[in-house]
Scaffold this active site. Structure first.
Site, mmCIF file in Angstrom:
data_model
loop_
_atom_site.group_PDB
_atom_site.id
_atom_site.type_symbol
_atom_site.label_atom_id
_atom_site.label_comp_id
_atom_site.label_asym_id
_atom_site.label_seq_id
_atom_site.Cartn_x
_atom_site.Cartn_y
_atom_site.Cartn_z
ATOM 1 N N HIS A 169 0.863 -1.185 0.000
ATOM 2 C CA HIS A 169 0.000 0.000 0.000
ATOM 3 C C HIS A 169 0.900 1.237 0.000
ATOM 4 O O HIS A 169 2.000 1.210 0.570
ATOM 5 C CB HIS A 169 -0.841 -0.041 1.281
ATOM 6 N N ASP A 175 2.953 -4.116 8.109
ATOM 7 C CA ASP A 175 1.740 -3.339 7.872
ATOM 8 C C ASP A 175 0.575 -4.293 8.122
ATOM 9 O O ASP A 175 0.284 -5.164 7.310
ATOM 10 C CB ASP A 175 1.747 -2.822 6.427
ATOM 11 N N GLN A 191 -4.561 -4.814 7.032
ATOM 12 C CA GLN A 191 -5.536 -5.799 6.540
ATOM 13 C C GLN A 191 -5.447 -7.134 7.266
ATOM 14 O O GLN A 191 -6.169 -8.063 6.917
ATOM 15 C CB GLN A 191 -5.334 -6.040 5.027
ATOM 16 N N LYS A 232 -10.662 -0.106 10.490
ATOM 17 C CA LYS A 232 -10.829 -1.321 9.693
ATOM 18 C C LYS A 232 -11.171 -2.526 10.562
ATOM 19 O O LYS A 232 -11.228 -3.658 10.091
ATOM 20 C CB LYS A 232 -9.548 -1.602 8.892
ATOM 21 N N CYS A 238 -3.773 1.435 -5.379
ATOM 22 C CA CYS A 238 -2.484 1.979 -4.958
ATOM 23 C C CYS A 238 -1.315 1.027 -5.132
ATOM 24 O O CYS A 238 -0.280 1.207 -4.523
ATOM 25 C CB CYS A 238 -2.496 2.393 -3.489
HETATM 26 C C1 LIG Z 1 -2.468 -2.615 3.513
HETATM 27 C C2 LIG Z 1 -2.824 -1.245 3.987
HETATM 28 N N1 LIG Z 1 -1.890 -0.493 4.594
HETATM 29 C C3 LIG Z 1 -2.159 0.745 5.053
HETATM 30 C C4 LIG Z 1 -3.401 1.316 4.901
HETATM 31 C C5 LIG Z 1 -3.623 2.708 5.395
HETATM 32 O O1 LIG Z 1 -4.568 2.755 6.409
HETATM 33 P P1 LIG Z 1 -5.149 4.153 6.894
HETATM 34 O O2 LIG Z 1 -5.709 4.811 5.678
HETATM 35 O O3 LIG Z 1 -6.209 3.785 7.871
HETATM 36 O O4 LIG Z 1 -4.031 4.916 7.502
HETATM 37 C C6 LIG Z 1 -4.406 0.591 4.274
HETATM 38 C C7 LIG Z 1 -5.741 1.182 4.072
HETATM 39 O O5 LIG Z 1 -6.362 1.093 3.032
HETATM 40 C C8 LIG Z 1 -4.106 -0.721 3.798
HETATM 41 O O6 LIG Z 1 -5.034 -1.460 3.179
#
Ligand SMILES: Cc1ncc(COP(=O)(O)O)c(C=O)c1O
Lengths: 149, 405
Positions: free
Chosen positions: B117, B194, B197, B220, B358
């Protein structure tokens, strides 16, 4: 001919989506290119223009985009080709007015009238604008560069 | 087995709307327990947290501490290893700038994948630019999966940081984190996970996996927006610089500019925190632990398999991750642009996401720049999937146009 029959409007969109006009870019120095990558959706298109002596000699586009973006760009490139800048700007203004639910001259919009209900779909209006936004910017840049010369 | 009827009754968004919500990878719905915790703060104890010069502040400070303990329990960590942030993105930035930028130097390597991401790769781009450490990518296989063999091949002495999503937001594959940590540690590298998810969907045990840093967002996992967590092993947190300085993060400072920072986690939490968010997160992790993360994980796996099984016979659908297990199904309808499919489904009451999510991987590994992503959570049902498949089986290009014009 009227464009206000819903089936006809859908057929026009279908036609321009499956068989888009002017959907091929050229490598030619006399063309200017605009990249439109929307922040709010996933459309990603390029629009090219060749403007000479105040006339839009050619308009082209390519890229990946949804049905509404592709068909509206196809229709507007076809409609604006060979128009002089003043006419083109007037037609674009009518088109924008239609999408904003303001008064407009539908005679001038020909096939683009098929988007007369698009204003009801707030989240898709931008799809109908991506192509003309690019064309408007290309026209403006041409005017600026003419002023500079 | 989960009691779906009861569970669904606890979510006002599920009770009120006819919407079938399959965009849980973006954010999740909140149960009354979480909503009430947030409201309770505003209605009954709306004061700041500072060890109490008066009773109410003392009470709220205690609740805040209990939230840290609840999150620690959820992760099998200790509460001093829990830093509250504004979300996964801010947690990941904190590690990159506070740890990576402090210790990395030219010649060092940051190892990651092309499926990350943006929030887990852009901060490292910046760190790489500033420190001259290089970013290297572990090759993914043709399904976009990170195999332990490829990880071993990519690992070497220069790698100082390994930064990976435990579950990818694009394809939903789970990486073998325990083995990765073991191998990375044998080279002396630190592993940043990270967990945006994964933490909402899996039973987490940071000690068993031996993770060094773990980032995730409350929203989430049934919690409020605007709050998240950075877990870090305590000595690593102590070695990390704060990203923000200010009230609450220092023990004392003087007019000459000498600052004595508090210990972790407090040195990272300058300024008044999102108190209601933290209390809402506490309610969320308690709610999830009551249901049991093993049960959630098992049920979501079952839903995921059911989804793929039902989707597979549709000849006009291409599935990109048929072997995924973590509730994310990524697919396309042949001949119809993802955005048009999502719009059509929206007109039928289904919320799914169209996008390029992304990540660059889809173009390189899967050769599709836009896809549809349906992501389920434990409150979704097989009946919802059936209805979705029905709508999808009837889709045509003409119908996609007809819902707009
Ligand atoms: C794999 C992953 N990392 C990081 C994020 C970022 O999360 P946040 O937007 O809550 O900071 C997301 C959110 O879509 C994600 O799916």
């Amino acid at each position: 001919m009227t464009y206000f029959d819903q089936n006809l409007m859908r057929a026009i969109i279908m036609d321009h989506y499956t068989n888009p006009r002017n959907k091929k870019l050229v490598e030619d120095e006399s063309y200017k290119t605009k990249h439109m990558a929307s922040e709010s959706c996933i459309d990603d298109i390029y629009v090219q223009s060749k403007i000479e002596d105040g006339v839009i000699k050619d308009l082209r586009f390519d890229g990946v985009a949804c049905t509404i973006s592709t068909s509206s760009t196809s229709i507007m490139t076809a409609l604006l080709k060979n128009k002089d800048i003043k006419q083109a700007k007037h037609i674009i203004a009518q088109y924008r007015a239609m999408l904003n639910e303001l008064d407009y001259d539908s005679e001038l919009l020909e096939e683009a009238n098929c988007f007369c209900n698009l204003s009801k779909q707030a989240n898709r209006i931008k799809c109908g604008l991506i192509g003309v936004d690019a064309i408007s910017e290309l026209i403006e840049e041409n005017e600026v560069s003419n002023d500079e010369q | 087995m989960l009691d779906l009827t009861n569970i669904r009754n606890e979510f006002p968004m599920l009770k009120k709307n006819n919407l079938v919500y399959f965009d849980n990878a973006a954010t999740t719905f909140k149960p009354y327990k979480v909503i009430n915790a947030v409201m309770d703060y505003y209605e009954n104890c709306s004061v700041n947290v500072h060890r109490g010069d008066y009773d109410l502040s003392f009470q709220v400070s205690n609740q805040f501490d209990q939230a840290r303990e609840a999150v620690a329990k959820y992760l099998n960590a200790t509460s001093k290893e829990i830093v509250f942030t504004s979300g996964a993105s801010s947690s990941l930035n904190l590690v990159a700038y506070g740890y990576g930028q402090k210790y990395l130097k030219e010649g060092d390597v940051i190892l990651s994948t092309e499926a990350e991401h943006a929030s887990n790769i852009l901060p490292w781009f910046k760190v790489s630019e500033v420190t001259k450490a290089k970013i290297e990518y572990i090759p993914l296989n043709e399904e976009g999966i990170l195999s332990i063999e490829n990880f071993k091949k990519a690992m070497h002495d220069k790698v100082k940081v390994v930064t990976l999503a435990q579950v990818s937001n694009v394809l939903g594959h789970k990486v073998p984190m325990k083995e990765i940590c073991k191998i990375a540690h044998s080279y002396g590298a630190v592993v940043v996970v990270d967990g945006a998810q994964s933490v909402p969907h899996l039973k987490m045990d940071v000690q068993d996996l031996d993770i060094d840093f773990l980032a995730f967002s409350a929203h989430k996992m049934c919690g409020p927006t605007g709050v998240g967590v950075l877990y870090g092993k305590y000595d690593l947190l102590q070695a990390t610089d704060p990203f923000l300085l200010g009230g609450g993060s220092n023990a004392r400072f003087d007019i000459c500019g000498n600052i004595l920072l508090k210990n972790a986690p407090y040195k990272f939490e300058a300024g008044t925190p999102a108190i209601e968010g933290v209390l809402g997160l506490k309610a969320a992790v308690e709610y999830l632990m009551d249901i049991g993360m093993e049960h959630i994980e098992e049920y979501e796996k079952e839903l995921n398999q059911y989804f793929v099984e039902k989707l597979r016979p549709l000849e006009h659908v291409v599935i990109y991750n048929p072997s995924g297990t973590c509730g994310i199904v990524t697919f396309n309808v042949k001949g119809i642009f993802a955005q048009d499919v999502a719009s059509y489904l929206s007109s039928k009451g289904f919320a799914i996401r169209a996008g390029n999510h992304c990540a660059k991987i889809l173009i390189d590994v899967i050769q599709a720049s836009e896809t549809l992503r349906a992501s389920v959570y434990f409150y979704n049902t097989k009946e919802e999937i059936d209805a979705f498949i029905q709508a999808l089986s009837e889709i045509t290009l003409e119908k996609c146009i007809a819902v707009v014009i």
